[in-house]
Design an enzyme around this catalytic site. Structure first.
Site, PDB file in Angstrom:
ATOM      1  N   VAL A 205       0.838  -1.155  -0.232  1.00 53.09           N
ATOM      2  CA  VAL A 205       0.127  -0.199   0.368  1.00 53.09           C
ATOM      3  C   VAL A 205       1.265   0.845  -0.127  1.00 53.09           C
ATOM      4  O   VAL A 205       2.217   0.883   0.943  1.00 53.09           O
ATOM      5  CB  VAL A 205      -0.658  -0.071   1.542  1.00 53.09           C
ATOM      6  CG1 VAL A 205      -1.715   1.224   1.124  1.00 53.09           C
ATOM      7  CG2 VAL A 205      -1.454  -1.352   1.340  1.00 53.09           C
ATOM      8  N   HIS A 206       1.090   1.695  -1.350  1.00 51.08           N
ATOM      9  CA  HIS A 206       1.402   3.287  -0.941  1.00 51.08           C
ATOM     10  C   HIS A 206       0.797   4.971  -2.026  1.00 51.08           C
ATOM     11  O   HIS A 206       1.200   5.562  -1.414  1.00 51.08           O
ATOM     12  CB  HIS A 206       3.633   3.195  -1.546  1.00 51.08           C
ATOM     13  CG  HIS A 206       2.745   3.469  -3.126  1.00 51.08           C
ATOM     14  ND1 HIS A 206       2.138   2.173  -3.901  1.00 51.08           N
ATOM     15  CD2 HIS A 206       3.276   4.287  -3.984  1.00 51.08           C
ATOM     16  CE1 HIS A 206       2.229   2.362  -4.840  1.00 51.08           C
ATOM     17  NE2 HIS A 206       2.842   3.548  -5.195  1.00 51.08           N
ATOM     18  N   ARG A 207      -0.331   4.664  -2.002  1.00 51.16           N
ATOM     19  CA  ARG A 207      -0.891   5.820  -2.823  1.00 51.16           C
ATOM     20  C   ARG A 207      -1.483   6.684  -1.858  1.00 51.16           C
ATOM     21  O   ARG A 207      -1.703   6.277  -1.101  1.00 51.16           O
ATOM     22  CB  ARG A 207      -2.322   5.094  -3.072  1.00 51.16           C
ATOM     23  CG  ARG A 207      -1.861   3.890  -4.604  1.00 51.16           C
ATOM     24  CD  ARG A 207      -2.452   4.803  -5.415  1.00 51.16           C
ATOM     25  NE  ARG A 207      -1.879   3.638  -7.190  1.00 51.16           N
ATOM     26  CZ  ARG A 207      -0.696   4.513  -7.703  1.00 51.16           C
ATOM     27  NH1 ARG A 207      -0.103   5.360  -7.861  1.00 51.16           N
ATOM     28  NH2 ARG A 207       0.401   3.501  -8.595  1.00 51.16           N
TER      29      ARG A 207
END
Ligand code: UD1
Ligand code: UDP
Length: 454
Positions: A205-207
């Site tokens: 997850v990085h958005r």
């Protein structure tokens, strides 16, 4: 061929690697490799140069982190200086990051043709910085390499000259195929202390639209807590690590017995982890493409995607960040009878692993981009293939097929006076005030103008 190649973040380094490698095998290629420094930690940048066998960048601009505006404008300014000094015949970048946007703008402002790899993706979500970046970069490019049929046609629909779009496939497939032999030897599964025979799920997850919002991160964490039948491995991106700490979620994650939190992994380790997984849950673009290439079902932790091909084909499903939606989507993939063999049989929408060779081959063939640019009808008079007209009394009542007969132009879209598109067929009569989008030879606009009386 004097080419400036720009990278700035983890996925750009990975995706440019096979193109860079193919270019170094090209006799007359003179390459300058620039790193903007958008990503700077060893595990977000340096590791990929050594693992993927590309040389260290010639110049690192050291831009670092910052707000969208500050980061992008610094990249434009600094890369502009390099372009002025080095005087490349063209510049090239891959993807949709601020580094790509900065390279596209600086090149265009300095009248140097920009080549965009991985173009034409659209999420239609302007809250994403990447959607802004890719739209601008695509349209500033003198040459676009689109990974899929859909991305190719997105550009054509937007009026970008089809002659300047090459359907190349995505270079990530080249990279994954090349690394398959190497990854088998990686000891990462053992090093993480997990059992390869237990079902594994990789999570990333990085958005910004996830990581920066507590309720969305909480949704993901809750879902992972419930999925205790899996061994879950989450290599945490630095943006996300910062936020998980702020939201007091990191300790909760670390306390889950079935979940391993790690630093970002090197490429070989990460691919090994993916290939050992039963299912993947991610908001990453590259990881979605890799999951498809490795035939792993993919749960998309977003509300939309610019890669709808994989959802349409059944490789993945959009779950967002609602815990019950994530849990049910993961379980559906995990327990669905016959899914593995079905995915094995599906073709890869992102290509066959020959994208980089094709890109370099095309570059060699059409290298004189400066000439191409001047000759392009795009620079002689607006859009080269499309024209829009308002239905006047001269053509009112004429059918769509009659209009084609007398002008040679195809009607692409018909909008009513309120701007809504209208379904039509060849026998549909034109109504005064409607707007028609036509496609045809740009050098024949005069005929059309005479007909409609302007
Ligand atoms: C950027 C791209 C995104 C891409 C992603 C790949 C934009 C707008 N976003 O997002 O499209 O998917 O890279 O990973 O260009 N940080 C570190 N060390 C680093 C890099 C970043 O600690 O080496 C931290 C900093 O706190 C920084 C934050 O991560 O503020 C975000 O970094 P940034 O490059 O702005 O965006 P990404 O989320 O990495
Ligand atoms: N990746 C990696 N180590 C990790 C997580 C991801 O090497 O711990 C690689 C992954 O294999 C993929 C790329 O990073 O090729 C994706 O980068 P990211 O998710 O940061 O960006 P995006 O693709 O969404 O732009």
């Amino acid at each position: 061929m004097r080419l400036l190649i720009s990278v700035g973040t983890r996925p750009e380094i990975i995706k440019i690697a096979p193109v860079y490698e193919a270019l170094t095998r090209t006799k007359d290629a003179e390459l300058l490799l620039i790193h903007t420094g958008q990503h700077y930690d060893w595990e977000m940048s340096d590791v990929f140069f050594s693992e993927l066998g590309i040389r260290e960048p010639d110049i690192n601009l050291g831009i670092g982190s910052g707000s969208q505006v500050v980061q992008t404008s610094s990249i434009i300014k600094e890369i502009g200086k390099v372009i002025k000094n080095y005087e490349p015949e063209a510049t090239m970048a891959v993807g949709d990051t601020n580094s790509v946007l900065g390279t596209a703008i600086a090149s265009s402002k300095l009248d140097v043709p920009f080549i965009h790899v991985e173009s034409g993706l659209r999420s239609y979500d302007f809250t994403m910085p990447e959607e802004i970046n890719r739209r601008v970069a695509d349209h500033l490019a003198s040459l676009n390499f689109s990974p899929t049929v859909r991305s190719f046609s997105n550009l054509a629909e937007e009026g970008y000259p089809p002659l300047r779009i090459v359907l190349s496939g995505n270079t990530i497939v080249d990279v994954v195929k090349k690394m398959m032999g190497t990854i088998q030897k990686s000891p990462i599964i053992r090093d993480l202390g997990i059992d390869e025979n237990e079902p594994i799920m990789t999570v990333t997850v990085h958005r910004r639209e996830n990581a920066d919002y507590e309720h969305r991160m909480l949704g993901i964490v809750k879902a992972l807590e419930e999925l205790s039948e899996l061994t879950i491995v989450w290599p945490v991106h630095p943006r996300t690590l910062k936020r998980l700490k702020e939201f007091d979620l990191l300790d909760k994650l670390k306390s889950m017995e079935h979940l391993v939190v790690t630093e970002p992994l090197g490429y070989i380790e990460f691919l090994k982890l993916l290939s050992s997984s039963e299912v993947v849950a991610t908001d990453s673009g590259g990881v979605q493409e890799e999951a498809v290439t490795l035939k792993k079902p993919c749960v998309i932790l977003r509300d939309n995607t610019e890669r709808p091909e994989l959802v349409e084909m059944g490789f993945g499903s959009i779950a967002g960040t609602n815990p019950s939606a994530i849990v049910s989507t993961v379980r559906d993939f995990l327990y669905r009878e016959g899914l593995k063999s079905k995915l094995e049989e599906l073709p890869n929408p992102f290509g066959d692993g020959r994208a980089a060779v094709l890109i370099v081959e095309m570059l060699r063939r059409i290298w004189d981009l400066k000439n191409l640019r001047q000759e392009s009808p795009r620079f002689r008079g607006g859009s080269p293939h499309y024209v829009s007209i308002k239905v006047s009394e001269r053509i009112e009542g004429m059918t769509v097929s009659r209009l084609k007969e007398v002008t040679g132009y195809d009607v692409i879209t018909l909008y009513d006076v309120m701007g809504r598109s209208i379904a039509f067929d060849l026998s549909t009569p034109l109504v005064r005030g409607e707007i028609i989008r036509l496609r045809g030879d740009p050098y024949n606009f005069d005929r059309l103008r005479k007909l409609i009386g302007r």
